[in-house]
Design an enzyme around this catalytic site. Sequence first.
Site, short mmCIF file in Angstrom:
data_model
loop_
_atom_site.label_atom_id
_atom_site.label_comp_id
_atom_site.label_asym_id
_atom_site.label_seq_id
_atom_site.Cartn_x
_atom_site.Cartn_y
_atom_site.Cartn_z
N SER A 1 -3.82 -6.24 24.50
CA SER A 1 -4.12 -5.90 25.60
C SER A 1 -5.30 -5.21 25.23
O SER A 1 -5.31 -4.23 25.74
CB SER A 1 -3.49 -6.22 26.76
OG SER A 1 -2.72 -6.68 27.29
N CYS B 1 -4.32 0.83 34.86
CA CYS B 1 -5.43 0.17 33.94
C CYS B 1 -6.27 -0.33 35.72
O CYS B 1 -5.32 -0.99 36.28
CB CYS B 1 -5.52 -1.14 33.34
SG CYS B 1 -4.55 -0.92 31.42
N GLU C 1 8.24 -7.96 40.86
CA GLU C 1 7.69 -9.39 41.40
C GLU C 1 7.87 -9.90 39.83
O GLU C 1 7.71 -9.76 39.06
CB GLU C 1 6.13 -9.53 41.53
CG GLU C 1 6.08 -8.54 42.82
CD GLU C 1 4.38 -9.07 43.24
OE1 GLU C 1 4.43 -8.98 44.84
OE2 GLU C 1 3.67 -9.70 43.05
N CYS D 1 -2.97 -13.24 36.75
CA CYS D 1 -2.76 -12.31 35.44
C CYS D 1 -3.15 -11.14 36.03
O CYS D 1 -4.48 -10.82 36.37
CB CYS D 1 -3.66 -12.30 33.92
SG CYS D 1 -3.76 -10.85 32.80
#
Length: 342
Positions: free
Chosen positions: A211, A114, A90, A332
């Site tokens: 991150s 995560c 995607e 996100c």
Amino acid sequence: MKSLAGMNLKEIESVVLSLGEKAYRAKQILEAVNNGVDSIDKIHTISKDFRAKLSNKYTISSITVEKKLVSKRDGSIKYLLKTSDGKFIEAMSMVYKHGVSLCISSQAGCRMGCTFCSSGKEGLERNLSAFEMIEQVLILKRGFDKISGIVVMGTGEPFDNYDELKKFLKRITNEEFLRIGKRHITVSTCGIEEGIKKFSKDFRSINLAFSLHAASNDIRKKIMPGNKLSVDDIIGLASEHAKITRRRVTFEYILIKGVNDSMAECELLCRKLKGINCLVNLIRLNGSSYEGDNRFSSPDMKTVKQWQNELEKRHIQVTIRRTIGEDIQGACGQLRLRKDIA
């Protein structure tokens, strides 16, 4: 069948000459590809006979568009793309007031695991090639006259695929392609030490975002189990990167209600970031409609504002990320490896 997307002028010249055509035709083909043409038959600056010869051996892109969704809220577009070997990825064209930013994937899936992110739910299937990353860019820019930036923040950990990422960045910033300035490109990493050190040496002008998502090690290990570096390790590498490049680094921090959004955690983050040339990008956790993805929830905006105020009080630059494409599962942490995006 080979793809023309991502080839430079010299490589396309070789193709043109091998088919018995004049070398100057290569520039016409390159311009058409970079302008987003989706079929060789639509390159009307070359003859019909030449288009037929070219189509017998080449295609514009090895990646095909399986489906696309358009956000009713902001006009952003999410694409479900299929690679030549049947993998699904995607990617997003994110529409802001200041322009259009393209969010591409570096891997089919992700192995980082995560817990708050949908992108790694199915694990890692394979790395994407530099050409497949370029193909995403060319697909995403269709319909837009100009793009303002590219972010490598889709599915995958870019530094887990560093060699192909490097090839992609070298090509996409070449003036033969889209002429996107290096400072309009951002790569995001959850923390691969070797990749960070290489990137600091190879790309001093391209933006790097870390991150982070926690200030304490216990919380980070809980929500980011696939990353072995401690919070201090990440901040240390980021600080060193800022010194080497003489540029500000970004720390991305997704706020998760009851997990990493306490003011004690904010206080600890402020202490750890003191003296570092950085920006903290606060992100409210984006929910997911996918089955099994609702273990966490978002804090209210009051909490987000409290974090913003505390960071500003400590003279740390901070922004709150605007949510783009949430209604189409394109914000996100919502992009993922799957066969259906409806």
